[in-house]
Scaffold this motif. Structure first.
Motif, PDB file in Angstrom:
ATOM      1  N   GLU A 163       0.823  -1.209   0.000  1.00 29.11           N
ATOM      2  CA  GLU A 163       0.000   0.000   0.000  1.00 29.11           C
ATOM      3  C   GLU A 163       0.865   1.271   0.000  1.00 29.11           C
ATOM      4  O   GLU A 163       0.497   2.277  -0.604  1.00 29.11           O
ATOM      5  CB  GLU A 163      -0.998   0.019   1.169  1.00 29.11           C
ATOM      6  N   GLN A 164       2.015   1.241   0.668  1.00 35.07           N
ATOM      7  CA  GLN A 164       2.922   2.392   0.658  1.00 35.07           C
ATOM      8  C   GLN A 164       3.591   2.543  -0.715  1.00 35.07           C
ATOM      9  O   GLN A 164       3.724   3.658  -1.235  1.00 35.07           O
ATOM     10  CB  GLN A 164       3.982   2.249   1.753  1.00 35.07           C
ATOM     11  N   ALA A 205      -6.398   9.868  -3.542  1.00 32.25           N
ATOM     12  CA  ALA A 205      -7.324   9.472  -2.472  1.00 32.25           C
ATOM     13  C   ALA A 205      -8.731   9.299  -3.022  1.00 32.25           C
ATOM     14  O   ALA A 205      -9.408   8.308  -2.737  1.00 32.25           O
ATOM     15  CB  ALA A 205      -7.311  10.518  -1.354  1.00 32.25           C
ATOM     16  N   LEU A 245      -9.735   5.977  -0.666  1.00 31.01           N
ATOM     17  CA  LEU A 245      -9.106   6.092   0.645  1.00 31.01           C
ATOM     18  C   LEU A 245      -9.284   7.497   1.186  1.00 31.01           C
ATOM     19  O   LEU A 245      -9.315   8.454   0.419  1.00 31.01           O
ATOM     20  CB  LEU A 245      -7.607   5.785   0.540  1.00 31.01           C
ATOM     21  N   GLY A 280      -6.230  11.478   4.674  1.00 33.18           N
ATOM     22  CA  GLY A 280      -5.318  11.273   5.809  1.00 33.18           C
ATOM     23  C   GLY A 280      -4.570   9.954   5.702  1.00 33.18           C
ATOM     24  O   GLY A 280      -3.388   9.866   6.047  1.00 33.18           O
ATOM     25  N   THR A 281      -5.249   8.921   5.215  1.00 36.08           N
ATOM     26  CA  THR A 281      -4.615   7.605   5.050  1.00 36.08           C
ATOM     27  C   THR A 281      -3.530   7.666   3.979  1.00 36.08           C
ATOM     28  O   THR A 281      -2.440   7.128   4.147  1.00 36.08           O
ATOM     29  CB  THR A 281      -5.672   6.541   4.685  1.00 36.08           C
ATOM     30  N   SER A 322      -0.591   9.508   5.385  1.00 30.93           N
ATOM     31  CA  SER A 322       0.095   8.662   6.367  1.00 30.93           C
ATOM     32  C   SER A 322       0.947   7.600   5.672  1.00 30.93           C
ATOM     33  O   SER A 322       2.096   7.357   6.051  1.00 30.93           O
ATOM     34  CB  SER A 322      -0.940   8.000   7.284  1.00 30.93           C
ATOM     35  N   ARG A 323       0.411   6.970   4.631  1.00 32.47           N
ATOM     36  CA  ARG A 323       1.168   5.956   3.892  1.00 32.47           C
ATOM     37  C   ARG A 323       2.406   6.570   3.241  1.00 32.47           C
ATOM     38  O   ARG A 323       3.478   5.960   3.226  1.00 32.47           O
ATOM     39  CB  ARG A 323       0.289   5.289   2.840  1.00 32.47           C
TER      40      ARG A 323
END
Length: 193
Positions: free
Chosen positions: A145-146, A164, A169, A172-173, A176-177
């Motif tokens: 995912e990163q 996103a 997603l 924020g996710t 963060s990734r």
């Protein structure tokens, strides 16, 4: 052409008159050409000025157009266009040619951006290649995912918001990734050097 006498200017009023003059120009008649020039030059000028050509440029285009009329009068086909349409098409095409050359300026051979890149020494080149290989291995070692977030936003040059939205997603996710991916890459590269 005109029955007013030998010194009278030929008539240019009707398409028929203009066609006769073009045929005479094709045969080398300078008087016919002068009549066409005096009739069409001011009209072409207005046409070019309305199209946005500066005055000096319009004058240059007129000279070029009328020179083309002198040289190519024999190519005029009355079945394809009126004399005026033929001449104004030449003017329009010259204007387009000029715009194209204005958009593609000649290269300045002294422009610093065109100088060849100084060759790097073998040690620097090898170090750069090794660093690139380490970075590639570090990216491959990221969680899927990163790696995907990094690829989509960094390598495909998409905004985090676009990624996103498309992936479904939360923003924020995605952030963060990416933060975690860059931290892992930095750590992997620091350990490798």
């Amino acid at each position: 052409m005109n029955s007013e006498g030998p010194s009278a200017e030929p008539s240019v009023q009707t398409p028929s008159d203009q066609g006769n003059l073009l045929r005479a120009v094709a045969a080398g008649d300078r008087r016919a050409f002068a009549a066409l020039f005096h009739h069409f030059a001011p009209r072409i000028r207005v046409f070019l000025l309305r199209a946005g050509a500066p005055s000096g440029v319009a004058d240059e285009i007129i000279q070029d157009v009328m020179l083309t009329v002198w040289r190519k009068a024999g190519d005029y086909d009355p079945d394809r266009a009126s004399p005026a349409a033929w001449i104004f098409t030449i003017a329009r095409n010259r204007r387009i040619d000029l715009l194209r050359t204005e958009r593609r300026p000649e290269l300045d051979p002294h422009d610093p951006a065109l100088r060849p890149v100084e060759g790097e020494d073998a040690e620097t080149a090898l170090g750069r290649l090794e660093l690139g290989a380490k970075l590639l291995r570090a990216i491959e070692d990221l969680p899927k995912e990163q790696e995907e977030a990094l690829f989509e936003t960094f390598f495909r040059d998409r905004s985090q918001g676009d990624y996103a939205e498309e992936s479904g997603l939360p923003l924020g996710t995605v952030k963060s990734r990416l933060r975690l991916a860059f931290a892992r890459l930095r750590l992997a590269l620091e350990e490798a050097t």
